[in-house]
Write a protein that holds these residues in place. Structure first.
Motif, PDB file in Angstrom:
ATOM      1  N   SER A 191       0.878  -1.162   0.000  1.00 27.61           N
ATOM      2  CA  SER A 191       0.000   0.000   0.000  1.00 27.61           C
ATOM      3  C   SER A 191       0.922   1.221   0.000  1.00 27.61           C
ATOM      4  N   SER A 215      -3.639  -2.304  -0.579  1.00 26.60           N
ATOM      5  CA  SER A 215      -3.979  -1.964  -1.966  1.00 26.60           C
ATOM      6  C   SER A 215      -2.716  -2.072  -2.813  1.00 26.60           C
ATOM      7  N   ILE A 254       0.166  -2.718  -5.619  1.00 29.85           N
ATOM      8  CA  ILE A 254       0.286  -2.470  -7.052  1.00 29.85           C
ATOM      9  C   ILE A 254       1.193  -3.545  -7.659  1.00 29.85           C
ATOM     10  N   THR A 255       1.177  -3.609  -8.973  1.00 34.02           N
ATOM     11  CA  THR A 255       2.119  -4.455  -9.707  1.00 34.02           C
ATOM     12  C   THR A 255       3.329  -3.604 -10.075  1.00 34.02           C
ATOM     13  N   ASP A 256       4.494  -4.056  -9.694  1.00 36.56           N
ATOM     14  CA  ASP A 256       5.711  -3.332 -10.060  1.00 36.56           C
ATOM     15  C   ASP A 256       6.790  -4.332 -10.440  1.00 36.56           C
ATOM     16  N   SER A 275       3.707  -8.917  -8.669  1.00 36.85           N
ATOM     17  CA  SER A 275       2.382  -8.478  -9.108  1.00 36.85           C
ATOM     18  C   SER A 275       1.505  -8.191  -7.890  1.00 36.85           C
ATOM     19  N   ALA A 276       0.474  -7.386  -8.109  1.00 36.53           N
ATOM     20  CA  ALA A 276      -0.481  -7.092  -7.041  1.00 36.53           C
ATOM     21  C   ALA A 276      -1.146  -8.375  -6.571  1.00 36.53           C
TER      22      ALA A 276
END
Lengths: 913, 279
Positions: B212, B248, B250-252, B256-257
């Motif tokens: 998050s 929450s 994210i994909t970075d 992946s999320a």
């Protein structure tokens, strides 16, 4: 204010002496040490605390000097390797053990490693392996695979023989300077205060640009010596390692084709460069839509990266024999799958760096390189200068692995020196290095293989698209090598392998240890596992039954009647395969948690030297009147050991101990062309030239005494003594007239491996020899998290003859570690992973124990039977790991790297499906 | 040039008040984030301020001075509640980074992947802020407003991190998930502090990082855990979606999320069991 207000001078105790350095805002201690206080043993690899090369002791604690302001050292003690080795017996012990174990290859990380090791050993004199890993985890090494470093720090006895004849584990002859921190790399040569070059680079993968008011900007900026753009290039604004495909400009002219491409250079004093914001440079960009994948580049309306290269296809390669379609149609079992790999960054710890100056009317370039003569030839064209006016003096190379074959900073250095008439230097930042240097080609491979019920391969059809990026670089070599090697070291009668190199607006993909073969091996080797499983055959025995042997025909129609070690490598793994498979089954049976183990095996082969092209090496040696034998050794040592192996071969051929030699080079003024350090060719090709040269010099001497071939030579003070059967003959060297080079006797020999061209079906004799390999990997997977921990490797390598077993092991360890990185963690994403904390390479804690099995199936062409090794070492690693993961989890991951995200998703899909 | 390394806090505050100085200590975030031309003065170096380095005990709290390094923390004899924070400290970068980087710098940098923040949140850490008017104290969760966004005024600096005494007696654990063993930015990490009565959890604090914009506590999961013994904790109950609602991801480039959401319950469960086993 009564605070401790640090003014412009900072005083501290450096290596036991009181020093004062001049501070300025944000000056890093590392820079002050190197540029004000002469401590060039402090190496800069990343300026971000990611690599640890700059480790020093500050107040007795190990720190990254790049993360300390100079002012923070005020009143403290600062100790660097160069100082510590003068007085600390632990460092002196480490210097010896690092050399005994070959724990320093290129040597760029060595000062950081040794300082970190000292910090540990001061608190803990007998650390465990885990403690060593934790203490050294902050220093990255790209060459050694770390295991030798662990042994050296742990004071494991090293077995080193010192006479240096072929076959002995001689310490690296250039090792002492590396462990002392006195080795001079690309950024260690320039005098303090030398003008610096800052490159202005494209912030976009594809953009049109023009300069706006360049003269006015330059005039308004105080302290700028020169600004260079394409218009300042006297010769061709074009270079490329393969002349027919040369397409890369020194400076882009109107369109930048990848993010990080240079468009201009600013030359100024260091303090001016430091304050210069590259974004303030007067260039107006018009961003254009890029193509960044093979698929996008091959779309119907895709913009062309280069006019005239239709469909963005640079070139292709094809090898075919028999009738693969028909064979696949008749095969009992057919398997097929698609594979993907990404860009892999070489991530040598030494970024591209160098220094140039005018000496009379000649320009001399000192820079890290794998190919000094190719650099010189490229500069000839770019500068439009006769080669007699250019000298390339390679510095020590802090890792290369293929990307320092291409020129990078050399033309900027030469142009800068010519333009300003003054010495100039450049050192790429880590981001610049990662943006603009070549990469391993991303691949998209589809492969179909058939087999008969008895296990015989029956039909093989391979297609690989390789993203070659914005410029050709070594892309054509990849396109050629892949179809030749995609069979693996197996007998396949009906075969077709096609490759294409596709241009995109990505960094140029070029040479990286294996030239595309590691990517192809992942597909071929893991599909072999699947075939064996479908046939109910043991994966190792299936391979052994299909392995090439003496007298068999390769997919190129080449028949080797000797020297084929593929079966020997695979057979050498039988014991480990049985043992490890049983142990891992036992481990899994006893598990009630999420850990699962698996064992994988894979083989590989690799042709040594250029593919069907000449690639001669020349070695020269001479005897001085004082009795000194001088070896002119131009084969670039990039950490792998040519500076040791070539003298070993030469000395053996001449019949003297290595210690009797005086070594010179590499330097284009004093060493003949020994070709490039690539294609696993130096031990084989330059080694042969050294053998021939040693033998030739020996013949010259024996002839003077009419002595027989087996006579013993001894070089003394102004004489050579030749002893045979108790009889001695002394040649008084002062009686011989010296030649042009000052030698009373000299020899120069050239070797070029015999090959034959490939026809339109890829049939011919691409290489005079192949080397062979097979590796076994054991992994432990946490199936709930998708994380993979390699537990062990067993690596069997047929090197024909181990000229130096210590260096053979070093290559094996380093190659496996790079293969591990490619398999599990490394993917360069342009614009996103331009540093060493977003782009991950293995650390000391990621590499498990490696057992090396050195096999010697002699090759008739190799010096003393030796074969190349440098690239073979990583070809089987990734497929062995991928199949070990399969055996641990039951899932095949065909998209590299196998990150936890990808593996966990595959495991979940398998569980739900 | 302007570089101040004062010994007196008043001088530091005056200096901050007079110019927009950047506050530095270990510089392990300061330097990597900047290109050469982006390194400007003025700089305020807090590493020489009196009383800023080291860990001390007050009546109600453990006080970690703002110049306290990760290594200082690792070497300090501290109660069990700090075990998780110490585990996090050992995974911050490398020994080189731990020797320079400070806990206070870690919270001020306020990276979503800051290693120190989840264990400090699980310890109910408070932030002591010093300015012209004296000191004020904020809960860490209020101090960090978002990714790289903190509640620090222009002439203020963080002078210490405070850990309430009773929390320091809890059982704690920390797990970091990354793609390699050292020098790694986490894909996800979990810190847990538990108060136990016998084998039963009386209260739990669980915080998750890298999933998050700022590390988050998981109050629903904490409520679920309260009153439970190990034997009561089933995977199905533990993994309930609402327990992880604050996250929450994210994909970075690290993961992946989807993967983060999948891995976090597993990590949390392992950390809880690890903390219970340590008791």
């Amino acid at each position: 204010m009564d605070g401790h207000h640090v003014h412009s001078n900072v005083s501290f105790v450096l290596d036991g002496r009181a020093v004062t350095a001049e501070a300025r805002p944000g000056l890093r201690l590392s820079e002050a040490l190197r540029e004000q206080l002469g401590a060039r043993d402090v190496k800069i690899g990343c300026n971000a605390g990611d690599c640890g090369a700059c480790s020093v002791m500050l107040g007795g604690e190990v720190v990254c000097a790049c993360l300390v302001t100079l002012q923070q050292a005020e009143g403290m003690t600062v100790d660097t390797l160069a100082g510590l080795r003068q007085c600390d017996p632990t460092v002196q012990r480490l210097e010896q053990s690092f050399q005994d174990h070959g724990a320093a290859q290129c040597g760029i990380c060595t000062p950081g490693m040794m300082v970190s090791a000292l910090a540990l050993l001061r608190e803990n004199q007998s650390p465990s392996e885990t403690e060593i890993e934790d203490a050294l985890g902050g220093v990255l090494c790209r060459c050694t695979g770390y295991r030798k470093i662990i042994d050296a720090v742990g004071n494991v006895p090293g077995a080193v023989e010192l006479d240096g004849a072929v076959g002995t584990a001689l310490r690296k002859l250039d090792g002492a300077a590396k462990v002392a921190g006195s080795e001079a790399f690309g950024d260690d040569v320039a005098p303090v205060g030398t003008l610096e070059i800052l490159l202005i680079r494209s912030p976009y993968p594809r953009a049109r640009f023009r300069f706006e008011g360049l003269d006015a900007w330059t005039a308004a900026m105080p302290g700028i010596e020169a600004v260079l753009t394409a218009g300042d290039i006297p010769g061709k604004n074009c270079f490329g390692v393969i002349p027919a495909f040369a397409d890369q400009p020194v400076f882009a002219e109107t369109v930048a084709r990848f993010k990080g491409e240079a468009v201009a250079a600013v030359i100024a004093a260091p303090e001016v460069i430091r304050g210069l914001d590259p974004d303030s440079f007067p260039v107006e960009w018009t961003e254009l839509t890029p193509v960044e994948t093979c698929q996008a580049a091959q779309a119907e309306d895709a913009p062309l990266v280069h006019e005239g290269r239709v469909g963005n296809v640079m070139c292709g390669g094809l090898v075919t024999c028999g009738d693969p379609e028909a064979a696949l149609a008749t095969a009992d079992v057919v398997v097929e799958a698609s594979y993907r790999t990404g860009f892999v960054e070489h991530a040598y710890i030494e970024p591209e760096a160098g220094f140039a100056e005018m000496v009379g009317d000649r320009v001399e370039v000192h820079a890290c390189t794998q190919a000094p003569v190719m650099d010189l030839e490229a500069l000839e064209d770019i500068l439009a200068m006769d080669r007699s006016r250019i000298r390339v003096i390679p510095t020590a190379v802090g890792g290369g692995f293929g990307a320092k074959l291409d020129i990078t900073m050399q033309p900027y250095l030469a142009l800068g020196a010519l333009k300003t008439g003054k010495p100039v230097r450049i050192c790429y930042s880590r981001a610049e290095s990662m943006q603009s240097s070549t990469k391993r080609h991303p691949s998209e491979i589809t492969l179909k293989i058939g087999a008969m019920q008895d296990g015989r391969i029956c039909g093989f059809d391979f297609y690989g698209a390789f993203n070659t990026g914005a410029y050709a670089s070594w892309g054509p070599t990849v396109a050629t090598r892949v179809p030749v090697h995609a069979s693996g070291p197996y007998k396949i009668a009906d075969y077709r392998a096609q490759s294409e190199g596709i241009h995109t607006n990505c960094p140029p993909a070029g040479a990286f240890r294996g030239f595309g073969v590691p990517q192809a091996a992942i597909a071929q080797e893991t599909l072999f596992d699947l075939l064996a499983e479908k046939l109910g055959l043991d994966a190792l025995e299936f391979r052994i039954s299909n392995a090439l042997d003496d007298g068999m025909t390769t997919v190129c129609g080449q028949v080797f009647d000797q020297g084929v070690g593929a079966k020997a490598c695979l057979q050498a793994l039988r014991d480990a395969w049985r043992r490890e498979t049983a142990e891992s089954a036992g481990f899994n049976d006893a598990q009630d948690g999420p850990a699962r183990r698996g064992v994988g095996i894979a083989a590989g082969w690799y042709g040594c030297g250029n593919t069907s092209l000449p690639n001669p090496s020349t070695i020269r040696a001479g005897l001085r009147a004082d009795g000194t034998v001088v070896l002119h050794q131009g084969a670039m040592d990039i950490g792998q050991g040519a500076n040791t192996v070539i003298p070993q071969i030469f000395a053996t051929a001449l019949g003297v101990p290595v210690a009797a030699l005086s070594l010179q080079g590499a330097d284009t003024d004093i060493t003949p062309d020994a070709g490039k350090t690539s294609a696993s060719r130096q031990t084989f090709v330059s080694g042969n030239a050294a053998r021939l040269c040693g033998a030739a010099l020996r013949r010259l001497i024996l002839r003077r005494a009419n002595a027989p071939e087996h006579a013993v030579l001894c070089f003394g003070d102004g004489v050579v003594t030749i002893t045979d059967d108790g009889q001695s003959h002394v040649i008084d060297l002062s009686t011989l007239p010296p030649g042009d080079l000052g030698y009373v006797l000299e020899a120069s020999e050239t070797y070029d491996p015999p090959t034959k061209p490939l026809d339109q079906n890829g049939q011919g004799a691409p290489y005079a020899q192949f080397g062979y390999a097979a590796q076994l990997a054991v992994v432990e997977v946490d199936i709930a998290l998708g994380t993979v921990r390699p537990i062990k490797f067993v690596a069997a390598h047929d090197v024909g003859k181990a000229i130096n077993p210590l260096l053979v092991e070093g290559q094996v360890h380093g190659g496996i570690t790079q293969g591990l990185g490619m398999a599990l963690m490394e993917e360069y994403l342009p614009g996103r992973t331009e540093n060493l904390h977003d782009y991950l390479i293995p650390t000391i804690g990621d590499v498990p124990p490696i057992e090396t099995l050195i096999l010697e199936v002699p090759d008739a062409h190799g010096p003393y039977g030796a074969k190349g090794l440098g690239e073979h070492v990583l070809i089987p690693t990734a497929p062995a790991l991928v199949s070990a993961i399969y055996r641990a989890t039951g899932v095949w991951v065909r998209d590299m790297p196998v990150t936890p995200s990808k593996l966990r998703r595959a495991i979940k899909e398998a569980q739900n499906g | 040039m302007s570089y101040l390394a004062p010994t007196k806090i008043a001088d530091a505050i005056d200096y901050l008040g007079a110019r927009q100085a950047t506050i530095i200590a270990g510089c392990t975030d300061y330097f990597p984030a900047r290109q050469p031309h982006q390194i400007f003065d003025p700089l305020l170096d807090i590493t020489r301020l009196e009383g800023f380095r080291g860990i001390s005990e007050t009546e109600n709290a453990w006080r970690l001075g703002a110049a306290t390094t990760w290594t200082d923390l690792i070497k300090a004899p501290l109660p069990t509640g700090f075990d998780g924070l110490k585990l996090a400290a050992r995974e911050v970068g490398s020994v080189q980074i731990q020797n320079r980087g400070t806990l206070a710098g870690n919270i001020c940098n306020a990276s979503p992947a800051a290693d120190g923040i989840p264990p400090l949140l699980a310890l109910d850490a408070q932030v002591e802020i010093t300015g012209k008017e004296g000191t004020r104290i904020l809960a860490l969760g209020a101090f960090i407003k978002g990714a790289r966004d903190i509640a620090l005024g222009p002439a203020e600096l963080v002078s210490a991190i405070l850990i309430p005494k009773q929390v320091a007696q809890s059982q704690s654990a920390f797990l970091k998930l990354g793609s390699r063993t050292h020098l790694v930015i986490s894909i996800a990490m979990v810190a847990v502090c538990l108060e136990l009565s016998g084998k039963r959890i009386t209260s739990a604090r669980v915080a998750v990082g890298s999933c998050s914009p700022m590390a988050r506590r998981l109050p629903e999961l904490e409520r679920f855990l309260a009153g439970k013994a190990a034997i009561d904790i089933t995977a199905a109950g533990f993994d309930a979606e609402e327990h992880f609602a604050p996250l929450s991801p994210i994909t970075d480039v690290r993961g992946s999320a989807e993967y983060r959401l999948d891995a976090v319950p597993e990590l949390c469960r392992r950390a809880v069991f690890q903390a219970m086993a340590a008791a």
